[in-house]
Design an enzyme around this catalytic site. Structure first.
Site, PDB file in Angstrom:
ATOM      1  CG  HIS A  18      -9.510  -6.754   8.524  1.00  0.00           C
ATOM      2  ND1 HIS A  18      -8.523  -7.233   9.339  1.00  0.00           N
ATOM      3  CD2 HIS A  18      -9.097  -6.999   7.259  1.00  0.00           C
ATOM      4  CE1 HIS A  18      -7.565  -7.769   8.606  1.00  0.00           C
ATOM      5  NE2 HIS A  18      -7.875  -7.631   7.338  1.00  0.00           N
TER       6      HIS A  18
ATOM      7  CD  GLU B 134      -2.009  -2.294   1.306  1.00  0.00           C
ATOM      8  OE1 GLU B 134      -0.886  -2.660   1.736  1.00  0.00           O
ATOM      9  OE2 GLU B 134      -2.953  -3.085   1.110  1.00  0.00           O
TER      10      GLU B 134
END
Lengths: 358, 315
Positions: free
Chosen positions: B116, B47
Site C-alpha cells: 500500500h 478497479e
C-alpha cells in the site's frame, strides 16, 4: 475539446478515397418485390463480402503484404452479420481482435479495412492499428482490442454513457469463449448487471481458445450459465442461420433498448481457419472441420436464395450480386496495394490530442 | 471537482466509497447529495471494471473522473490504463479521444506496508499517451485537477495521502494550472533541488536547514511529470550548476533518472558536478515505523546529499 487544440490529424477528414465508387458499394436489389428475400440477399452479400475479404487477407498475409497477427472470421460470418442486422445505425459495436467481419458488418468499407491490414495511411486507423484495431467512428464501430477480455469493461462504459445521456442506443460487445475466464469479463458483466446498462454481450463460442478446447478450460460447457450469477438474462443457440441470429440477438437488443437490461448470448459457431495465420489447427480433426463446413451458414443462406428462385438458369440476379462482391473486393485490394504508407509525422500527432506530452 | 461538475454535465465521479461513504478520505464529501447517484457513482471493488467503464464512457464523449482509493489498487487496472486509455487515440488512428482523469492518493501513507505504499507515478510517466501530475500544494491540487478534467487526454493525478491534511490558500473559482509547468518555490544560487508532491515539502525543509549551513538551495516543484518542464529545470541549473532530485519511489529508472538524463544532455556545460538522487530505498516498503522513515526521503538525507553534491560532505 476546442477544435484549435486538436492535432492536425483529427482535423483532417477521413481519406476521401476510402469510400469506393458508389456503384461498387451499392448492393443490387434483385428482389425488390419480396422484402424478406431482399433482406436475406443483403445479409448474404455482407457474409460473402466478409468471406472474400478474409480470403484476400489470407492471400495478402501469405504474400508478405500483411504482417503481425491475422485472425480470420471465416466460418463465423453469420454471427456478426446477423447480430448487427438487428441494430440501428447509431448503435455501438465493440469487439475483440477477430474484428474484420464485425467491422465490415458495421459498415466499414473494404477499402479502409484492407488498407489498414496493408499498413497504409488510408486504412481505418491510418495504418497504426493493424488487424486487431479496426475503428470506424463514423459507423460507431469502437474498435477491435488485442487483450482478451480487456474491452468488455469498455463496452459496459459505452453503454453507461448511453444510459447517462439517455440516447436510446444499444451496445453490442463481442468476444470469444476464451475471454470468459478472465477478470475483465466478470467485472464488465457485473457492472452492466448492477447498473442495468443497455448492452448485449455476445460470446462467439467457436469451441477453441487458440488451440485449447472449451472442455479443457471451463468447468461448465454452457457459457451462457455465467449470466446466472449476475442475475442477467441469457440465451444460447447455433449460428447456422443468419436470420435466426438476427432474430435472437434482436430480442436481446430490444430488451436492452426498452428495459435497459443486459443479456449474455452464447452464439455457437466455428472458425474454418486456425486461430491466426500461424496456426495450422492440428488440435482438431479433418472430419470435425468438414462436418462444420457442411453447416457453413454462408452456403446455407445461398441455398435458401437459390431455392427461392434466384440463380435459376437464365436468372442473373444471384450471379450479379456475387460479381458485385468480387468487383468490390478487387477494388479494395487494388486500393490497398496502391495507397501510400503513413509518414513519420503521424506518430506524435496520433499519440496525444494537442501538443506531444514529453 | 464540484466546480468542474457544475461547469460541464459530461463530468462525473466514479469509484469505491465516493458516494454513500462520502469518500474514503472524504475528498468527495457532500458530492452525492449535491449531484445525485447519476453523477457520483459508487462502484464495487473492481478497479479493472470501473477503470474500463470510465474509458468506454470517455471515448463516446463523457469526461469521467475515476477515483482509485489509492493508486496501489490501480495495479489491477493497469491493463486498462496501459493498453486502452493510453493507446486509444493511436490505435484508432486519431479517431477516438479518451478525455479521462484517474486520481487518488499515491506513495507512502504511514506504516501501511509494502503493498500500500507504491509510488506509481514512475510507472505511468513511462507510458506515451498518458499525462501525469503530482501537486504539492492545495492551490495546485485544485488548478491541476481542473486542467486535467479539461484536457482531452488521459490525465493521472497523483495526490498524496500524507498531504490531505496540509493547509494552504486556494484561489476561489476559476484557477487552472497548466499541465507541464514547474514552479520555483524557493529561490537559491548554490544548488537546485527538484521535487514534487510530498517531497517538495521535504526539499523545502532541507533547504531551510541548508541555509543555516550557509548553502543557498533553489527548490523546483515539478507539479507535472509528463509533460515534464525541463525548461524551468535547465534554467535553474544554469544558475546553480548543481542538481539533486528528490522523490518517493525506487531509484531504478523513474522520474529522477529521466531528469538526470535530460539535464545532463540539455545543460551539460552548466553542470559542475554529478546529478544526485534522493529516493525511497531500493526495497519494498517495511511496516516498522523506524524502518519506513529510514526508507523514505527525509530532510536529513536531502541535506547530506546536497552537501555531497557540493563537495562539502559532512564528516
Amino acid at each position: 475539446m476546442s477544435a484549435e487544440k486538436r492535432a492536425p490529424l483529427t482535423r483532417a477528414p477521413a481519406h476521401p478515397s476510402v469510400q469506393a465508387p458508389a456503384r461498387a458499394t451499392q448492393a443490387p436489389s434483385p428482389l425488390g418485390a419480396n422484402p424478406e428475400l431482399e433482406h436475406l440477399s443483403k445479409l448474404y452479400r455482407q457474409m460473402l463480402l466478409i468471406r472474400r475479404v478474409e480470403e484476400e487477407s489470407a492471400r495478402g498475409y501469405a504474400e508478405g503484404k500483411i504482417g503481425g497477427f491475422l485472425h480470420l472470421y471465416i466460418g463465423q460470418e453469420a454471427v456478426g452479420v446477423g447480430a448487427i442486422a438487428s441494430l440501428r445505425p447509431d448503435d455501438y459495436v465493440i469487439t475483440t481482435y477477430r474484428d474484420h467481419g464485425i467491422a465490415l458488418a458495421k459498415g466499414m468499407s473494404p477499402r479502409a479495412l484492407l488498407a489498414e491490414l496493408f499498413g497504409k495511411v488510408t486504412g481505418c486507423s491510418r495504418g497504426l492499428g493493424g488487424s486487431m484495431h479496426m475503428f470506424d467512428k463514423e459507423h460507431h464501430m469502437l474498435g477491435g482490442y488485442g487483450i482478451v477480455g480487456g474491452h468488455i469493461p469498455i463496452a459496459a462504459g459505452v453503454a453507461f454513457a448511453s444510459k447517462y445521456r439517455g440516447d436510446g442506443r444499444v451496445t453490442l460487445c463481442f468476444f470469444g469463449e476464451g475471454a470468459v475466464s478472465i477478470g475483465g469479463f466478470h467485472e464488465g458483466m457485473g457492472l452492466a448487471a448492477l447498473w442495468k446498462l443497455p448492452i448485449v454481450f455476445i460470446c462467439e463460442n467457436n469451441e477453441y481458445a487458440m488451440g485449447t478446447p472449451i472442455s479443457r478450460s471451463m468447468s461448465v460447457e454452457d457459457v451462457s450459465l455465467k449470466a446466472l450469477g449476475y442475475g442477467m438474462d441469457r440465451d444460447r443457440f447455433f449460428a447456422d442461420d443468419v436470420l435466426e441470429v438476427e432474430r435472437r440477438i434482436g430480442e436481446a437488443v430490444q430488451r436492452a433498448r426498452e428495459q435497459g437490461t443486459p443479456t449474455l448470448v452464447e452464439v455457437r459457431t466455428y472458425r474454418f481457419r486456425g486461430h491466426s495465420m500461424s496456426d495450422p489447427a492440428k488440435y482438431r480433426t479433418q472430419a470435425e472441420l468438414e462436418e462444420h463446413k457442411n453447416r457453413d451458414p454462408l452456403a446455407r443462406a445461398r441455398r435458401r436464395l437459390v431455392e427461392s428462385g434466384l440463380g435459376e438458369p437464365g436468372d442473373p440476379r444471384l450471379d450479379d450480386l456475387e460479381k458485385s462482391v468480387e468487383a468490390e473486393v478487387a477494388d479494395a485490394v487494388k486500393f490497398a496495394h496502391e495507397s501510400p504508407e503513413p509518414g513519420l509525422d503521424v506518430l506524435e500527432q496520433s499519440t496525444y490530442s494537442g501538443p506531444f506530452a514529453y | 471537482m464540484i466546480e468542474e461538475m457544475d461547469r460541464d454535465d459530461r463530468v462525473f465521479l466514479m469509484g469505491e466509497e465516493v458516494g454513500h461513504y462520502q469518500g474514503a478520505y472524504k475528498v468527495s464529501e457532500g458530492m452525492l447529495e449535491k449531484f445525485g447517484p447519476k453523477r457520483v457513482i459508487d462502484t464495487p471493488i473492481a478497479e479493472a471494471g470501473f477503470a474500463g467503464v470510465g474509458i468506454g464512457a470517455a471515448i463516446v464523449g463523457l469526461r469521467p473522473i475515476i477515483e482509485f482509493m489509492t493508486w496501489n489498487f490501480s495495479a489491477v487496472a493497469f491493463d486498462q490504463i496501459l493498453n486502452n486509455a493510453a493507446k486509444m487515440r493511436q490505435m484508432s488512428g486519431g479517431q477516438l479521444e479518451c478525455p479521462i482523469v484517474f486520481r487518488g492518493p499515491n506513495a507512502s501513507a504511514r506504516q501501511v506496508g509494502s503493498q500500500h505504499s507504491h509510488a506509481m507515478e514512475h510507472i505511468y510517466a513511462h507510458v506515451p499517451g498518458l499525462k501525469v501530475v503530482a501537486p504539492a500544494f492545495p492551490a495546485d491540487a485544485k488548478g491541476l485537477l481542473k486542467a486535467a478534467v479539461r484536457d482531452d487526454n488521459p490525465v493521472l493525478v497523483m495526490e498524496s495521502e500524507t498531504l490531505y491534511g496540509f493547509k494552504g490558500d486556494v484561489p476561489e473559482g476559476e484557477h487552472v494550472v497548466a499541465l507541464g509547468k514547474a514552479q520555483i518555490v524557493r529561490a537559491g544560487k548554490d544548488i537546485t533541488i527538484a521535487a514534487y508532491a510530498r517531497t517538495t515539502h521535504v526539499a523545502l525543509e532541507a533547504a531551510a536547514t541548508l541555509e543555516r549551513a550557509g548553502v543557498s538551495a533553489e527548490v523546483v516543484d515539478l507539479r507535472s511529470l509528463r509533460p515534464l518542464d525541463d525548461n524551468t529545470l535547465v534554467a535553474s541549473v544554469e544558475r546553480t550548476h548543481r542538481l539533486v532530485v528528490v522523490h518517493e519511489g525506487w531509484p531504478y529508472g523513474g522520474v529522477g533518472a529521466e531528469i538526470a538524463d535530460r539535464v545532463q544532455r540539455l545543460a551539460f556545460d552548466a553542470l559542475d558536478g554529478p546529478i544526485l538522487r534522493v529516493t525511497t530505498l531500493d526495497v519494498p516498503m517495511p511496516y516498522s515505523a523506524k524502518l519506513e522513515l529510514a526508507c523514505m526521503p527525509q530532510p536529513d538525507r536531502v541535506v547530506a546529499t546536497v552537501l555531497r553534491a557540493l563537495g562539502r560532505e559532512q564528516s
